[in-house]
Write a protein that holds these residues in place. Structure first.
Motif, PDB file in Angstrom:
ATOM      1  N   ASP A  36      11.660 -38.104 -31.285  1.00 31.78           N
ATOM      2  CA  ASP A  36      12.484 -37.736 -30.137  1.00 31.78           C
ATOM      3  C   ASP A  36      13.563 -36.734 -30.538  1.00 31.78           C
ATOM      4  O   ASP A  36      13.932 -35.851 -29.742  1.00 31.78           O
ATOM      5  CB  ASP A  36      13.115 -38.985 -29.519  1.00 31.78           C
ATOM      6  CG  ASP A  36      12.085 -39.884 -28.852  1.00 31.78           C
ATOM      7  OD1 ASP A  36      10.960 -39.408 -28.603  1.00 31.78           O
ATOM      8  OD2 ASP A  36      12.402 -41.066 -28.601  1.00 31.78           O
TER       9      ASP A  36
ATOM     10  N   VAL B 132       5.027 -34.840 -27.757  1.00 33.56           N
ATOM     11  CA  VAL B 132       4.684 -34.042 -26.580  1.00 33.56           C
ATOM     12  C   VAL B 132       3.618 -34.742 -25.751  1.00 33.56           C
ATOM     13  O   VAL B 132       3.645 -34.705 -24.513  1.00 33.56           O
ATOM     14  CB  VAL B 132       4.211 -32.632 -26.995  1.00 33.56           C
ATOM     15  CG1 VAL B 132       3.801 -31.817 -25.768  1.00 33.56           C
ATOM     16  CG2 VAL B 132       5.305 -31.893 -27.763  1.00 33.56           C
TER      17      VAL B 132
ATOM     18  N   LEU C 296      11.802 -33.530 -30.608  1.00 29.81           N
ATOM     19  CA  LEU C 296      11.475 -33.102 -29.254  1.00 29.81           C
ATOM     20  C   LEU C 296      12.649 -32.377 -28.603  1.00 29.81           C
ATOM     21  O   LEU C 296      12.459 -31.471 -27.777  1.00 29.81           O
ATOM     22  CB  LEU C 296      11.056 -34.319 -28.414  1.00 29.81           C
ATOM     23  CG  LEU C 296      10.326 -34.049 -27.099  1.00 29.81           C
ATOM     24  CD1 LEU C 296       9.058 -33.235 -27.339  1.00 29.81           C
ATOM     25  CD2 LEU C 296       9.978 -35.368 -26.421  1.00 29.81           C
TER      26      LEU C 296
END
Length: 257
Positions: free
Chosen positions: A18, A119, A21
């Protein structure tokens, strides 16, 4: 292998994924090699900065190794083997095929693996003797029994690498035998697809330690993983074939010709 250990490792890998990301953008474009290399380094560092303290807290006695291209034997005991950004080169070009991967190796044998594809929202996990799972659902390799219907794959050799010519020859041979052959990175992405039954086999002319997570996924999903001579795979094998049982022997014959 306790469920608490798997849960804690999974949480650490999710947090690292994360974090990456937040850095990732499908619009990312690098103007040149210096900028690209800087982005690769920064991505690796961002992920490792999350993983290292988290994994140290989970298993303080386990040592840490994040050399994604490292190979060969390890001293005994437990090791966290980290590929901070599998497919980092994809990420810096705005492509979605990248992951954060961790394996725990005990006395040279992978016993736990976590691969997170942020993703795609896919979390692959495996424990020795406990099976392989995708988002909590049990995985099984494909039931293919013939290469002519098989989706095969291999990784990309670096320019000038000693096995570049051999990889090209094997691609030609496998393309004549299988339905379709992919050459792509990261290797752990392909191994995860074999474990999920989406691909039928993956071969590699090197055996870097960072691949251990993907190898355990395939093994625990019922796949066969051997060296390229057909012997048992281990962390020091020079290369390997990971495949569904129904196509392993035929694929090994193609690669050995």
């Amino acid at each position: 292998m306790t469920q608490d250990l798997l849960a804690a490792t999974t949480a650490a890998v999710r947090a690292a994924g994360d974090r990456m990301l937040e850095r990732y953008s499908p619009a990312t474009r690098q103007p040149g090699l210096p900028e690209l290399l800087e982005s690769l380094h920064d991505n690796d560092s961002a992920v490792a900065d999350v993983l290292r303290p988290a994994l140290a807290a989970i298993r303080p006695e386990a040592r840490w190794l994040d050399d994604e291209h490292g190979s060969g034997p390890l001293p005994g005991g437990e090791w966290w083997l980290i590929d901070p950004m599998g497919g980092n080169v994809n990420a810096v070009h705005g492509m979605p095929d990248w992951n954060v991967g961790v394996s725990l190796v005990r006395d040279g044998r992978p016993v736990l693996a976590v691969l997170y594809f942020p993703v795609h929202g896919e979390l692959f996990t495996a424990t020795e003797g406990g099976g392989a799972h995708l988002n909590g659902e049990r995985l099984r390799v494909s039931a293919k029994t013939s290469l002519d219907g098989a989706l095969a794959g291999t990784g990309q050799a670096q320019p000038g690498h000693r096995f570049l010519d051999r990889m090209g020859s094997s691609f030609t041979a496998m393309s004549e035998a299988a339905l379709y052959v992919r050459i792509s990175v990261p290797v752990t992405h392909q191994l995860a697809q074999v474990a999920a039954g989406r691909m039928d086999l993956h071969w590699q002319f090197d055996n870097v330690r960072a691949h251990a997570a993907g190898v355990l996924l395939v093994q625990e999903a019922g796949g066969v993983v051997t060296d390229l001579g057909g012997g048992p795979w281990d962390l020091t094998s020079a290369g390997y074939l990971a495949a569904a049982p129904g196509v392993h022997a035929a694929a090994l014959k193609v690669l050995s010709a």
